[in-house]
Design an enzyme around this catalytic site. Sequence first.
Site, mmCIF file in Angstrom:
data_model
loop_
_atom_site.group_PDB
_atom_site.id
_atom_site.type_symbol
_atom_site.label_atom_id
_atom_site.label_comp_id
_atom_site.label_asym_id
_atom_site.label_seq_id
_atom_site.Cartn_x
_atom_site.Cartn_y
_atom_site.Cartn_z
ATOM 1 N N ASP A 102 0.845 -1.189 0.000
ATOM 2 C CA ASP A 102 0.000 0.000 0.000
ATOM 3 C C ASP A 102 0.882 1.242 0.000
ATOM 4 O OD1 ASP A 102 -2.122 -1.740 0.277
ATOM 5 O OD2 ASP A 102 -2.238 -1.498 2.454
HETATM 6 N N1 URA Z 1 -1.075 -5.882 4.107
HETATM 7 C C1 URA Z 1 -1.609 -4.639 4.077
HETATM 8 O O1 URA Z 1 -2.645 -4.387 4.665
HETATM 9 N N2 URA Z 1 -0.949 -3.697 3.362
HETATM 10 C C2 URA Z 1 0.213 -3.919 2.725
HETATM 11 O O2 URA Z 1 0.772 -2.996 2.119
HETATM 12 C C3 URA Z 1 0.746 -5.217 2.781
HETATM 13 C C4 URA Z 1 0.091 -6.178 3.477
#
Ligand code: URA
Length: 229
Positions: A102
């Site tokens: 993310d």
């Molecule tokens: N899980 C999440 O919620 N976000 C990420 O970026 C990676 C794993």
Amino acid sequence: MDRLDKILVSLGYGSRKEVQRLIRDGRVEVGGIVTKDSKQKVNHDDVTVDGEPLDPESLVIVLHKPMHYICSHNDAGRLIYSLLPPRWQHRHPKISTIGRLDSDTTGVILLTDDGALNHALASPKKHVIKVYEAALASPLRGEEVEIFASGALMLYGDDKPCMSAKLTILDSHHAMIELTEGRYHQVKRMFAAVGNKVVRLHRKQFANIHIEDLQEGQYKIISKEDIVF
Ligand code: URA
């Protein structure tokens, strides 16, 4: 052996026209001798541009992803690829991230132009280990360890429970979580399912790859044999 102009275009040294100009201008050598023949068949390792060896034929990169960079080729905003040398953004095949983080997650991300490697490491069947450190809005209760390990935790909208995940509580608001799958927003959704909220997420490890030696935004080239999975 491949055509000189084709190799240079595929490595991002320019369009066909630009590469031909590079060659005409005498900036390209093969075996230490300037060549003006763009169609010449050459070995990658024998070629230099401006006296420098060519970029590797295939790239596997480990990057320490900073906050607010996006793992996408075409979204608006700061793209993760802008942290790499500009020439690498013009390679064919393209360099892509292996899976995604993310925008507000930091840490280990691998990138490659090797489609087979990308596919193998991203495949849900391979169960590649990913280790995250999460900071949480509410205190941990302790029961999350068992719930995450159970293999029965259902996430909203999914049709299968999460695979067993190892949670290590570090203190009241911090934990390490080890996953062997990579669902959309998985860590955030797992903590949401037990009534908590991730306020900071950092990936410490992907397969056997760590980034202790890299500052945020720094990268290094590795070989695909370095990745054990
Ligand atoms: N899980 C999440 O919620 N976000 C990420 O970026 C990676 C794993």
